[in-house]
Design a protein around this motif. Structure first.
Motif, PDB file in Angstrom:
ATOM      1  N   VAL A   1       0.850  -1.188   0.000  1.00  0.00           N
ATOM      2  CA  VAL A   1       0.000   0.000   0.000  1.00  0.00           C
ATOM      3  C   VAL A   1       0.885   1.236   0.000  1.00  0.00           C
ATOM      4  O   VAL A   1       1.861   1.310   0.745  1.00  0.00           O
ATOM      5  CB  VAL A   1      -0.921   0.033   1.249  1.00  0.00           C
ATOM      6  N   VAL A   2       0.535   2.199  -0.856  1.00  0.00           N
ATOM      7  CA  VAL A   2       1.140   3.529  -0.790  1.00  0.00           C
ATOM      8  C   VAL A   2       0.005   4.531  -0.623  1.00  0.00           C
ATOM      9  O   VAL A   2      -0.969   4.506  -1.396  1.00  0.00           O
ATOM     10  CB  VAL A   2       1.946   3.877  -2.060  1.00  0.00           C
ATOM     11  N   GLN A   3       0.116   5.381   0.385  1.00  0.00           N
ATOM     12  CA  GLN A   3      -0.900   6.409   0.599  1.00  0.00           C
ATOM     13  C   GLN A   3      -0.258   7.787   0.517  1.00  0.00           C
ATOM     14  O   GLN A   3       0.737   8.064   1.186  1.00  0.00           O
ATOM     15  CB  GLN A   3      -1.578   6.235   1.961  1.00  0.00           C
ATOM     16  N   LEU A   4      -0.846   8.652  -0.319  1.00  0.00           N
ATOM     17  CA  LEU A   4      -0.367  10.014  -0.498  1.00  0.00           C
ATOM     18  C   LEU A   4      -1.181  10.956   0.370  1.00  0.00           C
ATOM     19  O   LEU A   4      -2.416  10.886   0.378  1.00  0.00           O
ATOM     20  CB  LEU A   4      -0.497  10.439  -1.964  1.00  0.00           C
ATOM     21  N   ILE A   5      -0.526  11.838   1.083  1.00  0.00           N
ATOM     22  CA  ILE A   5      -1.235  12.758   1.961  1.00  0.00           C
ATOM     23  C   ILE A   5      -2.074  13.752   1.166  1.00  0.00           C
ATOM     24  O   ILE A   5      -3.071  14.281   1.652  1.00  0.00           O
ATOM     25  CB  ILE A   5      -0.239  13.522   2.881  1.00  0.00           C
ATOM     26  N   ASN A   6      -1.671  13.992  -0.104  1.00  0.00           N
ATOM     27  CA  ASN A   6      -2.260  15.037  -0.933  1.00  0.00           C
ATOM     28  C   ASN A   6      -1.710  14.839  -2.345  1.00  0.00           C
ATOM     29  O   ASN A   6      -0.679  14.185  -2.513  1.00  0.00           O
ATOM     30  CB  ASN A   6      -1.826  16.415  -0.371  1.00  0.00           C
ATOM     31  N   PRO A   7      -2.342  15.378  -3.388  1.00  0.00           N
ATOM     32  CA  PRO A   7      -1.713  15.305  -4.709  1.00  0.00           C
ATOM     33  C   PRO A   7      -0.309  15.912  -4.716  1.00  0.00           C
ATOM     34  O   PRO A   7       0.584  15.422  -5.407  1.00  0.00           O
ATOM     35  CB  PRO A   7      -2.662  16.117  -5.592  1.00  0.00           C
ATOM     36  N   MET A   8      -0.117  16.967  -3.924  1.00  0.00           N
ATOM     37  CA  MET A   8       1.215  17.569  -3.765  1.00  0.00           C
ATOM     38  C   MET A   8       1.900  16.890  -2.593  1.00  0.00           C
ATOM     39  O   MET A   8       2.083  17.464  -1.518  1.00  0.00           O
ATOM     40  CB  MET A   8       1.084  19.077  -3.557  1.00  0.00           C
ATOM     41  N   PHE A   9       2.282  15.646  -2.775  1.00  0.00           N
ATOM     42  CA  PHE A   9       2.771  14.811  -1.683  1.00  0.00           C
ATOM     43  C   PHE A   9       4.242  15.042  -1.360  1.00  0.00           C
ATOM     44  O   PHE A   9       4.745  14.575  -0.348  1.00  0.00           O
ATOM     45  CB  PHE A   9       2.521  13.331  -1.983  1.00  0.00           C
ATOM     46  N   VAL A  10       4.937  15.754  -2.241  1.00  0.00           N
ATOM     47  CA  VAL A  10       6.327  16.147  -2.010  1.00  0.00           C
ATOM     48  C   VAL A  10       6.428  17.628  -2.371  1.00  0.00           C
ATOM     49  O   VAL A  10       5.715  18.119  -3.261  1.00  0.00           O
ATOM     50  CB  VAL A  10       7.303  15.313  -2.870  1.00  0.00           C
ATOM     51  N   ASP A  11       7.327  18.351  -1.709  1.00  0.00           N
ATOM     52  CA  ASP A  11       7.444  19.799  -1.869  1.00  0.00           C
ATOM     53  C   ASP A  11       8.210  20.152  -3.144  1.00  0.00           C
ATOM     54  O   ASP A  11       9.290  20.732  -3.116  1.00  0.00           O
ATOM     55  CB  ASP A  11       8.143  20.386  -0.634  1.00  0.00           C
ATOM     56  N   LEU A  12       7.594  19.775  -4.281  1.00  0.00           N
ATOM     57  CA  LEU A  12       8.134  20.080  -5.602  1.00  0.00           C
ATOM     58  C   LEU A  12       7.004  20.601  -6.475  1.00  0.00           C
ATOM     59  O   LEU A  12       5.821  20.451  -6.139  1.00  0.00           O
ATOM     60  CB  LEU A  12       8.727  18.816  -6.243  1.00  0.00           C
ATOM     61  N   LYS A  13       7.334  21.178  -7.616  1.00  0.00           N
ATOM     62  CA  LYS A  13       6.311  21.616  -8.548  1.00  0.00           C
ATOM     63  C   LYS A  13       5.521  20.405  -9.049  1.00  0.00           C
ATOM     64  O   LYS A  13       6.049  19.310  -9.193  1.00  0.00           O
ATOM     65  CB  LYS A  13       6.950  22.344  -9.730  1.00  0.00           C
TER      66      LYS A  13
END
Length: 369
Positions: A73-85
């Motif tokens: 399982v991979v869960q993303l906190i948000n579509p912007m899951f890493v502080d990149l463009k």
């Protein structure tokens, strides 16, 4: 199961990880710690300041990608899951999708579906972006609209939402935005809290000034309504001397934040919310009364028909002012509201209970239920 929780908002993933580990799962949290809040994580994805911050973080993530594969399982906190463009995240998402099992998107905060829902559908009486049929035009709201509408962020959000195996939402508001569009793929699970309580939660009677806590994120004060709540609190102290004290935590790390609230009786949190979020829930677990979002929709979605620990406010200065005055002039209600606050969190938000709900969704989507 082997689970990767990618990104962080207000300690959601770090707390969920503790619950899932207690159930026997192997969990990795990879995040930036939610910036200055510095929440715990196993892999730090903090972006350094300056022009080289983006390239250095991107290089680090590409170096880490072989370690971010093979998860059930991979869960993303948000579509912007890493502080990149957003444009940098498309290939990273595709890699994670290709080399792991089930993918889940968190509906926990700001994203395109939330912006669009509040601006176009406006089914909520009020939100971060609207009061009734009137759209908010404060600088913070306008910035978020510009960031998400008609941009790569919007495209990324829509791609992930339509491609992932499930969208898990943590507040009534976010569930109500996603559920009509993805009725078979949207789930509501309350936020996880590792419950705390203090002796003050069982005090037989309240004496002395009412001690009220407010957390201030300077970058989002107007957007979250903290500016209005602070002004109301200061005016109440002026108009009722000796009856109330105010504790202010301004953009402080999480460890200090939670320590500062420990001896408080009430917390002012999120003027435009229907539902208590992580900071308010943490306070409630300590027996601190939440003055903020507690609409009936919140109680209905968790099937709570008895407990009413939250002092609900409408999104206005006068509502906050009046509710504060009511509380400080009726100290006899404080012990019972504190007791109900602790019971509410234990009943609906206990991190082990919440982890079991996540586990059930993960297994159902994997066909292993």
């Amino acid at each position: 199961m082997k689970i990767l929780l990618l990104g962080e908002y207000s300690n959601v993933h770090a707390t969920l990880a503790e619950g899932l580990r207690a159930l026997g799962h192997k969990v990795t949290v990879a995040s930036n710690g939610d910036y200055w809040k510095n929440y715990p994580r196993d892999i730090s994805l903090k972006r350094w300041r300056g022009r080289l911050g983006g390239p250095l973080l991107l290089a680090k993530i590409y170096a880490l990608l072989p370690l971010l594969r093979g998860y059930d399982v991979v869960q993303l906190i948000n579509p912007m899951f890493v502080d990149l463009k957003a444009e940098r995240l498309f290939p990273i998402y595709k890699y994670l999708r290709r080399h792991n099992g089930r993918m889940f998107l968190g509906g926990f905060g700001m994203d395109w579906y939330w912006v669009d829902c509040c601006i176009r559908r406006r089914h909520l009486r009020y939100s971060d972006f609207n009061i009734g049929d009137t759209l908010r035009t404060n600088a913070d709201a306008m910035k978020e609209r510009a960031d998400w509408q008609g941009t790569d962020k919007e495209i990324l959000n829509r791609v992930i939402a339509n491609n992932c195996d499930g969208i898990i939402t943590g507040l009534y508001e976010y569930w109500s935005c996603y559920a009509p569009l993805f009725p078979d793929n949207t789930f509501f699970v309350p936020f996880p809290i590792k419950a705390e309580s203090t002796e003050r939660a069982t005090e037989p009677a309240h004496t002395g000034p009412v001690k009220v806590f407010i957390g201030i994120n300077k970058a989002r004060s107007e957007y979250k309504g903290t500016d209005i709540m602070l002004r109301a609190a200061l005016d109440v102290m002026r108009d009722h001397p000796g009856k109330m004290e105010l504790v202010r935590a301004e953009s402080v790390p999480f460890a200090r934040y939670r320590k500062m609230m420990d001896d408080c009786d009430a917390i002012l949190d999120q003027l435009y919310s229907y539902t208590p979020a992580m900071n308010a829930l943490l306070a409630m677990s300590k027996g601190i009364i939440n003055i903020g979002g507690g609409e009936e929709e919140n109680y209905r979605i968790i099937n709570e028909d008895t407990l009413r620990p939250i002092i609900n406010v409408e999104p206005s200065y006068s509502s906050v002012y009046d509710k504060l005055v009511w509380l400080i002039t009726h100290p006899e209600v404080i012990p019972e509201l504190k007791r109900q606050s602790v019971e509410y969190v234990r009943k609906h938000h206990d991190y082990i209970k919440v982890a079991r709900e996540y586990e059930k969704i993960y297994k159902e989507k994997a066909g292993n239920a």
